[in-house]
Write an enzyme that holds these catalytic residues in place. Structure first.
Site, PDB file in Angstrom:
ATOM      1  N   ALA A  63       0.869  -1.185   0.000  1.00  0.00           N
ATOM      2  CA  ALA A  63       0.000   0.000   0.000  1.00  0.00           C
ATOM      3  C   ALA A  63       0.901   1.229   0.000  1.00  0.00           C
ATOM      4  O   ALA A  63       2.071   1.157   0.366  1.00  0.00           O
ATOM      5  CB  ALA A  63      -0.881  -0.020   1.236  1.00  0.00           C
ATOM      6  N   GLY A 102       0.574  -5.175   0.685  1.00  0.00           N
ATOM      7  CA  GLY A 102      -0.567  -5.195  -0.225  1.00  0.00           C
ATOM      8  C   GLY A 102      -0.200  -5.712  -1.597  1.00  0.00           C
ATOM      9  O   GLY A 102      -1.059  -6.198  -2.334  1.00  0.00           O
ATOM     10  N   GLU A 105      -0.497  -9.342  -1.239  1.00  0.00           N
ATOM     11  CA  GLU A 105      -1.940  -9.619  -1.071  1.00  0.00           C
ATOM     12  C   GLU A 105      -2.653  -9.532  -2.411  1.00  0.00           C
ATOM     13  O   GLU A 105      -3.547 -10.320  -2.701  1.00  0.00           O
ATOM     14  CB  GLU A 105      -2.535  -8.649  -0.058  1.00  0.00           C
ATOM     15  N   GLU A 125       4.277  -5.588   7.073  1.00  0.00           N
ATOM     16  CA  GLU A 125       3.486  -4.576   7.773  1.00  0.00           C
ATOM     17  C   GLU A 125       3.854  -4.465   9.253  1.00  0.00           C
ATOM     18  O   GLU A 125       3.712  -3.408   9.849  1.00  0.00           O
ATOM     19  CB  GLU A 125       1.990  -4.881   7.650  1.00  0.00           C
TER      20      GLU A 125
END
Ligand code: T1G
Length: 690
Positions: A63, A102, A105, A125
């Protein structure tokens, strides 16, 4: 039309390419670009499968961290990935570089994953005080199993492609230089075989086997208790993976979302996200632009083969650079080299190096007792005894010997670099490279800029720091530069408090609870009191302990006595010495200090010293001081460092407490005018930038 997305079709395979430098972070434009690419692919009836690939240096690196804490812009990453997973045709993620957070993911929402052999995958993270918030804690265990997922997600490490393939995260590896071609071929094969559209979320076997099994999670918590101490994120990650084992996917995702939000809104993650950007700011110097020329540094000279000199030399040997290592006597030189060899052999015992690598690195050393052998070195670093007289003598000599353009660096930890530079005819070639002990381990490198230090030297040093794996922080000349100057203040107050009758054990406990690995007195016993107490003529507790041959853990104990397992108990001898020194100095006893008193007394003066350093222009940013304390003194990262932490406490509160301490203990506590000004204006120390 998205500016970051390109769509093309090759032989029935729709290729969505995202190009959003520097790391294809999944910011709003990238998310919208992927959605647009999916719509194009699904609208094209000739498309039988999709390849999702990135241009530039890496697949999605996660992200966009700079978006956190700001109003969300749709589609959120979970919304986008849910949309992606509705695909009626198979999607193949084509991974190079680092598929992180992300990014991984996103790949775990695709049906297949192919990667280059040099690619890496991870869910880091936890280093941001967060947890994977787009299904990662529910999907990774479904592919690699609960035990492996617990380790990889709580460590945040990047798994190399080969391991990711073995674990099942990747389905195949491509040729290093042919990711796109191999990904398209892989997609075509999937289509030809009419392979099923397997969604990771539907894979249950590897999580169901741990349903109701609380032991695996309890054991993991116990085994890692030390590593996780003080941090909130690891426990939340474990809870999410436990949910993956015990709940249906949808409910597991809800639990993940709840715990992610809790962490995201918490002060620890705000601190760790701040640190992520702060450590990338330190090499940005306002008056030394990135394109400032640099000097060529291929060969290194190190003067002094003691603890510091040997450790410094190892940093460069590790990069394959030859090092001329100079000492005064052959005996000292031999001792220094044997220490370097022992350090490498210990790394080899731990599997971090091969015997061949040890040999290679040792072969790069040219031992010498003659300064003349430094004549060809591009960079000469002295790590000799810490007195101005000796430093000036050494610099006077190397000024005669070093070639034109050589960089002359001092490892001094507090002496005046300008005075050292003045002992040469080339002050523009003199810089401070202050390593922290052990120099081959501690990540901080303070780069000390003298009044005449050339800008090319500063830029060269910044790049060199990154090359040897150090975090550079620029400092102007002052006594102790940045990290030592602010942290010395903590030690001074700790010494003062024990003379007032507060127990060293209580102070160590409070500082340990704050988040440091150990308190100041345990640390001194570990480092060695002969090192700490060296050079002070005043009668102090430390000097009295040394006088009684109590050097700490290494000899006879120090503030504490140690049993054969190094368990510490407060030493009655130390307590007697404390009472004796306090009586000599006529110090009033005030033993009942609360935890809050101890934190304020030890750490508010650190904040005050940091404010002074900013006001004097010694550091260029408040966040640089935080990085120096985190990387040089292991200030707990989830506190953000002294400046960020002070902002969370409230500067006005710190100013008023310092005023109170000044009344009780004298002007040394008087809040710096700069700090008072910031407090009045409602500004933040961590945001100060000169
Ligand atoms: N967001 C925004 N900027 C980033 C970024 C990111 N994720 N990663 C790197 N940058 C910037 C960085 O600030 C620097 O900018 C430049 O890119 C180069 O970075 C929902 C919540 C990828 C291994 O934690 O580990 O996904 O200084 O100097 O040494 O579950 O960057 O040039 O202006 O570090 O080659 C998870 C963080 C996010 C990965 C490259 N992802 N990045 O290292 O270059 S949270 C991460 C890294 C998340 C989801 C969750 C490294 C790198 P500038 P760099 P590098």
């Amino acid at each position: 039309m998205s500016e970051v997305m390109k769509f093309d079709v090759e032989d029935g395979i729709g290729v969505i390419t995202i190009d959003s430098p520097p790391v294809n972070a999944l910011g709003v434009n990238t998310r919208r670009g992927i959605a647009e690419g999916l719509d194009k692919a699904w609208a094209d009836k000739s498309v039988k499968a999709i390849v999702l690939i990135c241009a530039g240096r890496t697949f999605f690196a996660g992200a966009d961290i700079s978006e956190f804490g700001k109003p969300p812009q749709p589609p959120s990453l979970p919304e986008l990935l849910e949309y992606l997973e509705t695909s009626p045709v198979p999607i193949v993620a084509a991974i190079h570089g680092t598929a992180l957070g992300g990014g991984l993911e996103t790949a775990l929402h695709c049906h297949y994953r192919i990667a280059t052999p040099s690619a890496k995958a991870g869910l880091p993270e936890v280093h941001l005080g967060l947890l994977p918030g787009a299904g990662g804690t529910q999907r990774l265990p479904r592919i690699i199993g609960v035990p492996a997922a617990l380790e990889i997600i709580t460590s945040g490490r990047h798994a190399p492609a080969k391991e990711a393939l073995e674990l099942g995260v990747f389905d195949a590896l491509s040729e290093e230089g042919n990711l796109r071609g191999d990904a398209i071929a892989f997609a075509r094969k999937i289509v030809a075989e009419n392979a099923p559209l397997v969604r990771v979320r539907d894979r249950q076997d590897l999580v169901e086997e741990h349903r109701g099994n609380t032991k695996i999670f309890e054991d993991f918590r116990k085994k890692n208790a030390r590593r996780f101490r003080g941090f909130n994120a690891p426990e939340s990650i474990i809870k999410c993976i436990e949910a993956a084992a015990n709940l249906p996917y949808e409910d597991g995702v809800k639990e993940e979302r709840r715990l992610f939000t809790e962490l995201h809104d918490g002060v620890q993650s705000q601190a760790q996200r701040y640190v992520f950007f702060a450590e990338r700011q330190t090499s940005k110097i306002p008056d030394v632009p990135k394109d400032t020329p640099t000097r060529n540094v291929k060969s290194i000279g190190v003067i002094g083969a003691g603890t510091m000199g040997g450790g410094i030399a190892m940093n460069f040997l590790n990069t394959g650079a030859p090092v001329v290592l100079v000492e005064q006597t052959q005996e000292a030189l031999d001792r220094g080299i044997s220490v370097i060899r022992r350090n490498y052999e210990n790394s080899a015992k731990r599997g971090r190096l091969t015997a061949e690598q040890v040999g290679q690195r040792m072969s790069l050393i040219t031992p010498s007792t003659d300064y003349q052998d430094l004549g060809a070195s591009d960079l000469i670093i002295e790590a000799v005894f810490e007195t101005m007289e000796i430093k000036k003598d050494v610099f006077g000599k190397i000024d005669q010997i070093a070639k034109d353009g050589a960089i002359l660096a001092s490892n001094t930890s507090y002496l005046d670099l300008d005075e050292i530079a003045a002992s040469t005819n080339r002050p523009e070639d003199v810089i401070g490279l202050h390593f922290f002990s052990p120099a081959n381990v501690m990540p901080l490198l303070e780069i000390v800029r003298g009044k005449k230090t050339g800008k090319d030297l500063i830029n060269t040093a910044m790049k060199l720091a990154k090359k040897i794996g150090k975090t550079p922080v620029l400092s102007r000349v002052c006594h102790g530069f940045i990290a030592n100057r602010v942290m010395t203040v903590r030690g001074v107050q700790a010494d003062a408090m024990i003379l007032e009758g507060v127990s060293p054990e209580e102070i160590d406990r409070v500082i340990y609870e704050y988040g440091f690995a150990m308190g100041p007195f345990r640390m001194r016993d570990l480092v060695g009191l002969d090192v700490i107490g060296r050079g002070s003529n005043e009668k102090t507790v430390a000097s009295e302990l040394v006088a009684r041959d109590r050097l700490g853990q290494k000899k006879n104990g120090g503030y504490y006595d140690y049993d054969e397992n190094r368990n510490a108990t407060l030493s009655p001898i130390a307590m007697d010495i404390i009472r004796e020194v306090a009586a000599d100095k006529g110090i009033k006893q005030a033993p009942n200090a609360t935890e809050e008193d101890i934190v304020a007394r030890l750490l508010y003066p650190v904040v005050n010293e940091g404010a002074r350093i900013l006001d004097e222009g010694v550091a260029i940013r408040g966040s640089d001081i935080d990085i120096a304390c985190i990387k040089g003194y292991n200030w707990p990262v989830y506190r953000g460092g002294p400046m960020f932490w002070a902002d969370t406490v409230g500067l006005d509160r710190i100013v008023s407490k310092l005023n109170g301490l000044a009344e009780a203990y004298g002007d040394a506590f008087a809040p710096s005018p700069f700090l008072v000004k910031l407090a009045k204006e409602g500004k933040r120390l961590s945001e100060v930038s000169t």
